[in-house]
Design a protein around this motif. Structure first.
Motif, PDB file in Angstrom:
ATOM      1  N   THR A  14       0.808  -1.225   0.000  1.00  0.00           N
ATOM      2  CA  THR A  14       0.000   0.000   0.000  1.00  0.00           C
ATOM      3  C   THR A  14       0.840   1.274   0.000  1.00  0.00           C
ATOM      4  O   THR A  14       0.332   2.344  -0.310  1.00  0.00           O
ATOM      5  CB  THR A  14      -0.937   0.000   1.216  1.00  0.00           C
ATOM      6  OG1 THR A  14      -0.149  -0.108   2.415  1.00  0.00           O
ATOM      7  CG2 THR A  14      -1.908  -1.159   1.149  1.00  0.00           C
ATOM      8  N   GLU A  15       2.124   1.202   0.372  1.00  0.00           N
ATOM      9  CA  GLU A  15       2.982   2.389   0.419  1.00  0.00           C
ATOM     10  C   GLU A  15       3.734   2.616  -0.891  1.00  0.00           C
ATOM     11  O   GLU A  15       4.499   3.583  -0.991  1.00  0.00           O
ATOM     12  CB  GLU A  15       4.005   2.245   1.559  1.00  0.00           C
ATOM     13  CG  GLU A  15       3.399   2.144   2.940  1.00  0.00           C
ATOM     14  CD  GLU A  15       2.772   3.464   3.367  1.00  0.00           C
ATOM     15  OE1 GLU A  15       3.268   4.514   2.914  1.00  0.00           O
ATOM     16  OE2 GLU A  15       1.799   3.441   4.132  1.00  0.00           O
ATOM     17  N   PHE A  16       3.528   1.777  -1.888  1.00  0.00           N
ATOM     18  CA  PHE A  16       4.346   1.848  -3.101  1.00  0.00           C
ATOM     19  C   PHE A  16       4.081   3.132  -3.882  1.00  0.00           C
ATOM     20  O   PHE A  16       5.012   3.739  -4.434  1.00  0.00           O
ATOM     21  CB  PHE A  16       4.055   0.620  -3.971  1.00  0.00           C
ATOM     22  CG  PHE A  16       4.975   0.495  -5.152  1.00  0.00           C
ATOM     23  CD1 PHE A  16       6.279   0.042  -4.992  1.00  0.00           C
ATOM     24  CD2 PHE A  16       4.544   0.845  -6.417  1.00  0.00           C
ATOM     25  CE1 PHE A  16       7.134  -0.071  -6.075  1.00  0.00           C
ATOM     26  CE2 PHE A  16       5.386   0.740  -7.505  1.00  0.00           C
ATOM     27  CZ  PHE A  16       6.676   0.282  -7.340  1.00  0.00           C
ATOM     28  N   MET A  88      12.355   5.913   0.564  1.00  0.00           N
ATOM     29  CA  MET A  88      12.250   5.068  -0.628  1.00  0.00           C
ATOM     30  C   MET A  88      12.328   3.595  -0.268  1.00  0.00           C
ATOM     31  O   MET A  88      11.675   2.749  -0.893  1.00  0.00           O
ATOM     32  CB  MET A  88      13.344   5.447  -1.625  1.00  0.00           C
ATOM     33  CG  MET A  88      13.249   6.884  -2.140  1.00  0.00           C
ATOM     34  SD  MET A  88      14.587   7.354  -3.260  1.00  0.00           S
ATOM     35  CE  MET A  88      14.186   6.336  -4.682  1.00  0.00           C
ATOM     36  N   LEU A  89      13.108   3.267   0.764  1.00  0.00           N
ATOM     37  CA  LEU A  89      13.128   1.893   1.253  1.00  0.00           C
ATOM     38  C   LEU A  89      11.776   1.497   1.834  1.00  0.00           C
ATOM     39  O   LEU A  89      11.281   0.386   1.601  1.00  0.00           O
ATOM     40  CB  LEU A  89      14.224   1.727   2.300  1.00  0.00           C
ATOM     41  CG  LEU A  89      15.685   1.789   1.823  1.00  0.00           C
ATOM     42  CD1 LEU A  89      16.621   1.713   3.021  1.00  0.00           C
ATOM     43  CD2 LEU A  89      15.986   0.664   0.842  1.00  0.00           C
ATOM     44  N   ALA A  90      11.157   2.417   2.594  1.00  0.00           N
ATOM     45  CA  ALA A  90       9.867   2.107   3.216  1.00  0.00           C
ATOM     46  C   ALA A  90       8.763   1.963   2.171  1.00  0.00           C
ATOM     47  O   ALA A  90       7.820   1.182   2.358  1.00  0.00           O
ATOM     48  CB  ALA A  90       9.502   3.207   4.220  1.00  0.00           C
ATOM     49  N   ALA A  91       8.862   2.705   1.078  1.00  0.00           N
ATOM     50  CA  ALA A  91       7.855   2.603   0.019  1.00  0.00           C
ATOM     51  C   ALA A  91       8.016   1.358  -0.826  1.00  0.00           C
ATOM     52  O   ALA A  91       7.103   1.016  -1.592  1.00  0.00           O
ATOM     53  CB  ALA A  91       7.903   3.851  -0.871  1.00  0.00           C
ATOM     54  N   GLY A  92       9.130   0.686  -0.752  1.00  0.00           N
ATOM     55  CA  GLY A  92       9.360  -0.499  -1.560  1.00  0.00           C
ATOM     56  C   GLY A  92       9.977  -0.222  -2.904  1.00  0.00           C
ATOM     57  O   GLY A  92      10.018  -1.106  -3.757  1.00  0.00           O
TER      58      GLY A  92
END
Length: 496
Positions: A14-16, A88-92
């Motif tokens: 969902t964070e992408f 950016m890591l957290a968004a995938g």
């Protein structure tokens, strides 16, 4: 099959897409573009190099305001770059790989490349790629026109699967290119609304728009004869979709390739043929939409040029400048104070009359009275109206239409294929004789089921046309008709 949202967020999360909805989206997009380009086919680069690229992109966007969770409160740009990298890591978009204390790598996420490909496609404004549009459609038509390309007796299941899949992929690419043509027309509309002079409007309309690559695609589609070939290919695919053996052969290939059961493969085969048929028919609708878009651009150019020349041209500006000067020179004065004042300008033509007051107002034109188009107007009577309607009914009854020919053919030859001569049946009235004439005049028509019915008509007249006495004649109603042979063509021969 699960919904698209379920399949999408199950893989991407969902964070992408959240970085694209933030005010700092330009920084994320440029960072992803730079990181993918630097990583190359290896899809990874050292952690320090990745953070340095993020730092350079942040420096190139001084006007972008970062959020509090993106390091806006940090004064050191290196710290802001590290925080943005973590976002950016957290968004995938990125993945981190640690092989040791001093061996850290940044991996490009598998979903980031398709996302960037979509963003590049949306930002594409170059028409060079559209040059392959006609080649793609011609290749599709050439493939479908090959002998037995969808014949289940000559093709194996795997061959059928590969052919239909390849055709769907090529048509999907061609439709995307056709959508790009409409996008180019939309770009021209935006430029035309922002034109600053009549010369620029005409330059854009006659030179740039008339010679653009979108016109090349339009001419190829309309004048190159591709639309009739596409319609013929669509009819061929529709016949193959209705052919049970053809669909079964395709289902066998899909079941072997995707390892699915018989029911699922049968459904997949129907969906693949239906998608191919709709794609072939959708090109014509998309061409009509482009026609409407180009007509709208023509009207916009005309209105823009009229506005720039007549409503906002040099003469209206001169009149406005003169009125502004008179208002400044005679401020706080009345018209009676200007009785002895010299005129502001002297007209060069004699007998000039200047309208002012109520006479200068626009007068509404009187509309013309509506014309009575009913049958009872004038000298016409009720009998005349009935006679006219009766004449129309008689003319319609005597018209030779393909529909009445198909109706007679299905009555004479109810099977999907067959042969009959005119001496094997007898027609009872004039209407049936007209049906026979329509049967000789046409070779195909929609039948009672909605599908196209085809036939061929031949007779002794082709061999003995110069010797009428040798031509046998058959009595039908009150007439004698030359003998003809009627053959109803099978459905499989429509694609030949």
């Amino acid at each position: 099959m699960p919904a698209l949202s379920q399949r999408l967020f199950r893989l991407a999360g969902t964070e992408f897409f959240r970085p694209l909805s933030r005010p700092s989206a330009p920084v994320y997009v440029d960072c992803a573009d730079r990181l993918v380009a630097e990583a190359g086919e290896a899809a990874r680069l050292p952690y320090r190099d990745a953070v340095a690229i993020v730092r350079e992109v942040i420096a190139q966007h001084p006007d972008v305001i970062l959020g509090d969770d993106e390091g806006a409160a940090l004064r050191d740009i290196r710290q802001r770059a590290a925080v943005l990298f973590n976002r950016m890591l957290a968004a995938g978009w990125l993945e981190e790989q640690t092989l040791g204390l001093q061996d850290r790598w940044a991996l490009i996420s598998p979903g980031l490349r398709p996302l960037l490909r979509l963003l590049r496609h949306l930002a594409e404004d170059d028409a060079a790629e559209l040059r392959t549009f006609a080649d793609t459609l011609r290749s599709v038509c050439d493939t479908l026109s090959r002998e037995g390309i969808l014949d289940p007796l000559d093709r194996s299941g795997d061959d059928m699967r590969s052919t239909v899949t390849d055709l769907n992929q090529r048509l999907e690419h061609a439709i995307e290119q056709l959508h790009s043509v409409e996008k180019l027309v939309s770009i021209f509309e935006q430029r035309q609304r922002a034109s600053s002079s009549p010369a620029e409007t005409l330059q854009l309309f006659y030179t740039e728009f008339g010679q653009g690559q979108h016109m090349v695609c339009y001419d190829v589609l309309r004048r190159g004869g591709l639309l009739p070939r596409l319609q013929a290919a669509r009819r061929m695919v529709a016949d193959a979709r209705d052919d049970t053996l053809c669909r079964q052969r395709l289902a066998e290939g899909l079941a072997s390739h995707y390892s699915c059961d018989e029911t699922e493969s049968w459904q997949l085969a129907g969906d693949a043929l239906l998608r191919l048929e709709r794609a072939l028919g959708g090109l014509h609708l998309r061409a009509e939409a482009i026609d409407a878009r180009m007509a709208a651009f023509n009207r916009l150019s005309q209105h823009r040029y009229r506005y720039q020349t007549e409503l906002r041209g040099r003469r209206p500006e001169l009149v406005k400048a003169l009125c502004d000067r008179l208002n400044n020179d005679h401020a706080d004065q009345r018209f009676r104070d200007l009785a002895d004042a010299p005129p502001a300008f002297i007209p060069r033509c004699p007998n000039v009359r200047i309208y002012f007051g109520t006479e200068s107002l626009w007068r509404k034109r009187k509309p013309r009275a509506a014309t009575n188009l009913s049958f009872s107007s004038g000298r016409a009577s009720a009998d005349d109206a009935e006679a006219t309607l009766a004449a129309w009914r008689s003319r319609q009854r005597l018209a030779l239409t393909p529909q009445r020919a198909a109706k007679l053919l299905e009555r004479l030859i109810p099977e999907p294929s067959g042969h009959i001569a005119s001496n094997a049946f007898s027609l009872a009235n004039t209407d049936e004789v007209l049906d026979l004439l329509a049967l000789a005049a046409y070779d195909h028509a929609p039948g009672s089921s909605g599908r196209i019915v085809r036939w061929s008509v031949s007779g002794p007249r082709r061999l003995h046309g110069l010797d009428p006495d040798k031509i046998p004649r058959d009595p039908h109603a009150e007439w004698l008709a030359d003998r003809i042979d009627i053959e109803r063509l099978p459905p499989s021969s429509r694609s030949r």
